[in-house]
Motif scaffolding. Structure first.
Motif, mmCIF file in Angstrom:
data_model
loop_
_atom_site.group_PDB
_atom_site.id
_atom_site.type_symbol
_atom_site.label_atom_id
_atom_site.label_comp_id
_atom_site.label_asym_id
_atom_site.label_seq_id
_atom_site.Cartn_x
_atom_site.Cartn_y
_atom_site.Cartn_z
ATOM 1 N N ASP A 129 0.848 -1.203 0.000
ATOM 2 C CA ASP A 129 0.000 0.000 0.000
ATOM 3 C C ASP A 129 0.881 1.250 0.000
ATOM 4 O OD1 ASP A 129 -1.746 2.096 0.296
ATOM 5 O OD2 ASP A 129 -2.935 1.153 1.856
ATOM 6 N N ALA A 130 1.040 1.824 -1.159
ATOM 7 C CA ALA A 130 1.934 2.975 -1.321
ATOM 8 C C ALA A 130 1.599 4.104 -0.362
ATOM 9 C CB ALA A 130 1.882 3.479 -2.769
ATOM 10 N N ASP A 131 0.333 4.247 0.003
ATOM 11 C CA ASP A 131 -0.038 5.289 0.972
ATOM 12 C C ASP A 131 0.655 5.068 2.306
ATOM 13 O OD1 ASP A 131 -1.650 6.602 -0.805
ATOM 14 O OD2 ASP A 131 -3.517 5.707 -0.095
ATOM 15 N N LYS A 132 0.751 3.793 2.722
ATOM 16 C CA LYS A 132 1.370 3.486 4.013
ATOM 17 C C LYS A 132 2.887 3.620 3.972
ATOM 18 C CE LYS A 132 -2.323 0.359 5.474
ATOM 19 N NZ LYS A 132 -2.669 -1.043 5.838
ATOM 20 N N LEU A 133 3.463 3.444 2.796
ATOM 21 C CA LEU A 133 4.910 3.648 2.677
ATOM 22 C C LEU A 133 5.276 5.116 2.885
ATOM 23 C CD1 LEU A 133 5.755 1.354 -0.375
ATOM 24 C CD2 LEU A 133 6.405 0.986 2.013
ATOM 25 N N GLY A 134 4.325 6.000 2.607
ATOM 26 C CA GLY A 134 4.518 7.421 2.894
ATOM 27 C C GLY A 134 5.350 8.143 1.864
ATOM 28 N N GLY A 135 5.580 9.429 2.137
ATOM 29 C CA GLY A 135 6.405 10.241 1.259
ATOM 30 C C GLY A 135 5.874 10.321 -0.154
ATOM 31 N N ASN A 136 6.741 10.016 -1.121
ATOM 32 C CA ASN A 136 6.399 10.162 -2.527
ATOM 33 C C ASN A 136 5.668 8.960 -3.113
ATOM 34 O OD1 ASN A 136 8.100 12.735 -3.316
ATOM 35 N ND2 ASN A 136 9.419 11.452 -2.061
ATOM 36 N N TRP A 137 5.681 7.829 -2.409
ATOM 37 C CA TRP A 137 5.194 6.595 -3.016
ATOM 38 C C TRP A 137 3.717 6.627 -3.381
ATOM 39 C CZ3 TRP A 137 8.662 3.838 -5.153
ATOM 40 C CH2 TRP A 137 9.936 3.719 -4.585
ATOM 41 N N ALA A 138 2.903 7.335 -2.639
ATOM 42 C CA ALA A 138 1.458 7.351 -2.891
ATOM 43 C C ALA A 138 1.131 7.829 -4.302
ATOM 44 C CB ALA A 138 0.755 8.221 -1.863
ATOM 45 N N TYR A 140 2.949 7.435 -6.894
ATOM 46 C CA TYR A 140 3.442 6.492 -7.897
ATOM 47 C C TYR A 140 2.546 5.255 -8.036
ATOM 48 C CZ TYR A 140 7.812 9.154 -7.557
ATOM 49 O OH TYR A 140 8.754 10.145 -7.564
ATOM 50 N N ALA A 141 1.734 4.988 -7.051
ATOM 51 C CA ALA A 141 0.838 3.825 -7.107
ATOM 52 C C ALA A 141 -0.466 4.138 -6.391
ATOM 53 C CB ALA A 141 1.501 2.601 -6.499
ATOM 54 N N PRO A 142 -1.214 5.143 -6.872
ATOM 55 C CA PRO A 142 -2.478 5.485 -6.196
ATOM 56 C C PRO A 142 -3.457 4.314 -6.271
ATOM 57 C CG PRO A 142 -2.293 6.597 -8.325
ATOM 58 C CD PRO A 142 -0.974 5.962 -8.059
ATOM 59 N N LYS A 143 -3.916 3.866 -5.112
ATOM 60 C CA LYS A 143 -4.750 2.658 -5.066
ATOM 61 C C LYS A 143 -6.122 2.867 -5.696
ATOM 62 C CE LYS A 143 -5.907 3.623 -0.215
ATOM 63 N NZ LYS A 143 -5.765 3.111 1.169
ATOM 64 N N THR A 144 -6.527 4.127 -5.881
ATOM 65 C CA THR A 144 -7.807 4.392 -6.548
ATOM 66 C C THR A 144 -7.678 4.287 -8.066
ATOM 67 O OG1 THR A 144 -7.331 6.768 -6.572
ATOM 68 C CG2 THR A 144 -8.612 5.913 -4.710
ATOM 69 N N VAL A 145 -6.432 4.200 -8.562
ATOM 70 C CA VAL A 145 -6.204 4.181 -10.012
ATOM 71 C C VAL A 145 -5.542 2.884 -10.473
ATOM 72 C CG1 VAL A 145 -5.120 5.345 -11.964
ATOM 73 C CG2 VAL A 145 -5.981 6.693 -10.030
ATOM 74 N N LEU A 146 -4.430 2.510 -9.845
ATOM 75 C CA LEU A 146 -3.643 1.369 -10.311
ATOM 76 C C LEU A 146 -4.211 0.049 -9.786
ATOM 77 C CD1 LEU A 146 -1.127 0.375 -11.855
ATOM 78 C CD2 LEU A 146 0.170 0.652 -9.721
ATOM 79 N N ALA A 147 -4.521 -0.857 -10.706
ATOM 80 C CA ALA A 147 -5.019 -2.184 -10.321
ATOM 81 C C ALA A 147 -3.880 -3.200 -10.276
ATOM 82 C CB ALA A 147 -6.103 -2.653 -11.292
ATOM 83 N N ARG A 148 -3.096 -3.293 -11.361
ATOM 84 C CA ARG A 148 -1.967 -4.222 -11.398
ATOM 85 C C ARG A 148 -1.147 -3.956 -12.653
ATOM 86 N NH1 ARG A 148 -6.314 -7.211 -13.400
ATOM 87 N NH2 ARG A 148 -5.888 -8.451 -15.287
ATOM 88 N N VAL A 149 0.012 -4.597 -12.730
ATOM 89 C CA VAL A 149 0.872 -4.552 -13.910
ATOM 90 C C VAL A 149 1.251 -5.985 -14.258
ATOM 91 C CG1 VAL A 149 2.999 -3.643 -14.927
ATOM 92 C CG2 VAL A 149 1.781 -2.300 -13.188
#
Length: 620
Positions: A129-138, A140-149
């Motif tokens: 969960d990029a939000d929990k990693l904090g800083g800039n990561w959110a 780069y992988a917004p959970k409302t947008v990115l499903a998978r790669v």
């Protein structure tokens, strides 16, 4: 100078242990890096010092922005992503886009860079969960947008998105995530996922030899003394050429990788304004750690370092000292931001466009910045600064540009008359070019009622003497047209509360720092942002502009976004919800007898492009 002899001796003794190679780029920093762990370094430990020496140097991304014009272009990718395609999975609508990856690129341990690294990076961001990693990561992988790669082949991946994204989430967000090496990070990630607090475990991972894909990799670190990066022997970017054309076109070529790419709108043609080729041209980069700017400036004067990293630039007191040294070059660059004046457009007379245009016409930015402030600040008049070249519209109207004081008064007077304003005593223009006029008194609204006295909130001199100075000059200038303005110089928190929380104000003066993608055109001026707490504190409301701002926000390709960014700037220049006033430059210094850069004029200064470590050349 604020240091003791003991402190200076310590710095010099420690510096003696720094290794010196045949070709060393010597630089100065003021703070230790905090980590070699990129997840921590871009997360809760994100500092500018980490970016200068670690993740800003080691890592690549699929797409980036090519300095100094900041044109969006492939980096690790081989071409632009395919257009978004709508698909259905189990009744759920998703959007997909394929990204081809360059072949022949290697990590610093010689391992090939492939689609596996890309998929692993985004999979990790989603699992933790990029939000929990904090800083800039959110971003780069917004959970409302990115499903998978998913991996399509060794050199192609497919992105699955939960909704159709705009540029801010897609080209300037997800596609610019730093890519990490699967080989190094997979065992660390697997271990962290088994721990009670996976995020904490990942961020705490002790990385002793970080992965690198750029021209430099980690060398060694003696805490309190220096940090060293050395040439990555497997770098695939050495020899890559960037060409910038006068028509706005851009071209990349890398003979080693048999790679070529160029913009299509515009297609590169005509004069080449800048061309440079990636190195590195040095064997290593040393970042000497000094206690403060005093010690670093002394080191620069003595020739111990060639460049000082400092996100805030040189303090003014050091500039005269450095200018006296013929081997030191001082450079000045714009920052990506502005300080501005705005109105409460829910009230008269601020709701009347011509009134705002008249105020803008009366303000002489050049006079204040050059004659009053003696060049400490530079004039700025557009909501997208010229330094953000790709998004800047150079053809927007600047009210009062090139006019004398008398001509400004005359033009502002005509604007007010056009809107129906009158005066108890109308201004008298005798010779506008020679500044011969008699001020007016008692401005009247179009309905004949007097304009009531009102105030402008502006920062006090103790917080920002530049804005305080501008505010007092504006108060003086508008008085020529009988406008009853009084400046109230106060603290920042009072202004912020009155403007954004209470929305109880007439006019105010504040400032913004901006991102490269100009989504602030939407955020600052769209009517949806006009509620308390929104960014559109002035309540600007224009349905036609809203359509343009929405089109910019939702645009999924650069050409369309740029078109609407230009159109939005034209709207705002005409409507004047903001009067952009000025900004302050970042001042830097380097040893011109020791180093040569491919360019020195760039938004944010050399520190913003990490001191050009991959392209700097040493003087022979």
């Amino acid at each position: 100078m604020r240091f003791r002899l003991l402190g200076v001796a310590l710095v010099l003794l420690l510096a003696m242990s720094v290794p010196v190679a045949a070709a060393t780029y010597e630089t100065a920093i003021f703070e230790e890096p905090t980590t070699l762990n990129v997840f921590a370094g871009l997360g809760p430990q994100a500092t500018v010092w980490n970016s200068y020496v670690t993740y800003g140097i080691y890592y690549g991304m699929l797409y980036g922005n090519a300095a100094p014009t900041w044109v969006w272009a492939p980096s690790l990718a081989a071409d632009v992503p395919t257009p978004l395609k709508e698909v259905t999975e189990g009744g759920t609508t998703l959007y997909t886009s394929d990204v081809p990856i360059r072949t022949g690129i290697r990590w610093s341990d010689g391992t090939p860079f492939t689609a596996d690294d890309v998929v692993f990076t985004y999979d990790t961001l989603l699992k933790f969960d990029a939000d929990k990693l904090g800083g800039n990561w959110a971003s780069y992988a917004p959970k409302t947008v990115l499903a998978r790669v998913e991996k399509l082949s060794q050199y192609k991946v497919r992105f699955f998105l939960k909704k159709k994204p705009g540029l801010a989430d897609w080209q300037y967000g997800i596609l610019q995530a730093p890519i990490v090496q699967k080989k190094l990070w997979e065992p660390i990630v697997q271990k962290a996922l088994k721990d009670a607090d996976p995020v904490k475990s990942l961020l705490a991972a002790d990385v002793k030899q970080p992965d690198a894909i750029g021209g430099l990799k980690f060398g060694r670190w003696e805490r309190g003394a220096f940090f060293e990066n050395v040439v990555n022997p497997y770098t695939s970017f050495r020899g890559e050429t960037s060409e910038f054309f006068k028509n706005g076109g851009f071209r990349l070529s890398n003979p080693k990788l048999n790679f070529k790419w160029a913009t299509t709108d515009p297609t590169p043609s005509g004069e080449v304004t800048l061309k440079y080729t990636e190195g590195p041209y040095v064997d290593n980069v040393i970042y000497r750690i000094y206690q403060n700017q005093n010690a670093a400036v002394l080191a620069l004067l003595n020739g111990e370092v060639s460049y000082i990293f400092n996100s805030l630039g040189l303090q003014r007191g050091f500039q005269t000292q450095l200018q006296a040294n013929p081997n030191v070059e001082i450079i000045r660059n714009n920052t990506n931001g502005f300080r501005y004046l705005s109105f409460n457009m829910r009230r008269e007379p601020f709701s009347i466009k011509e009134f705002r245009q008249a105020i803008a016409t009366l303000i002489d930015r050049d006079f204040v910045t050059k004659d009053v402030l003696q060049g400490v600040a530079f004039p700025l008049a557009t909501v997208v600064p010229p330094g953000n070249a790709f998004w800047y519209n150079p053809e927007v109207k600047i009210w009062g540009q090139g006019m004398t004081r008398g001509e400004r008064v005359q033009a502002a007077m005509e604007l007010l008359k056009k809107a129906g304003f009158k005066w108890r005593k109308e201004p008298v223009i005798k010779d506008a070019k020679k500044d011969q006029y008699e001020p007016g008194e008692g401005l009247l609204l179009p309905n004949g009622e007097p304009v009531k006295p009102f105030e402008m909130l502006a920062p006090a001199p103790g917080y920002d003497p530049l804005r305080a100075t501008f505010a007092l000059w504006i108060e003086r200038w508008v008085a020529d047209l009988g406008i009853p303005l009084r400046v109230r110089l106060t603290d920042f928190n009072t202004i912020s509360s009155k403007v954004y929380d209470e929305q109880d104000f007439d006019m105010y003066m504040l400032g913004w720092s901006l991102a490269l993608f100009p989504d602030h055109i939407y955020l600052f001026f769209h009517s949806s942002q006009a509620e308390a707490g929104g960014f559109n504190a002035g309540g600007y409301n224009n349905p036609e502009f809203d359509k343009v701002a929405e089109a910019l926000k939702d645009a999924s390709d650069l050409e369309t976004a740029r078109k609407y960014a230009f159109e939005g700037q034209r709207f705002l220049a005409e409507e004047v919800p903001y009067i952009v006033l000025f900004d302050t430059p970042v001042m830097e210094a380097y040893r011109k007898d020791q180093v040569k850069y491919p360019y020195t004029q760039v938004l944010g200064g050399l520190q913003y492009v990490y001191g050009l470590q991959a392209t700097v050349q040493l003087m022979k």
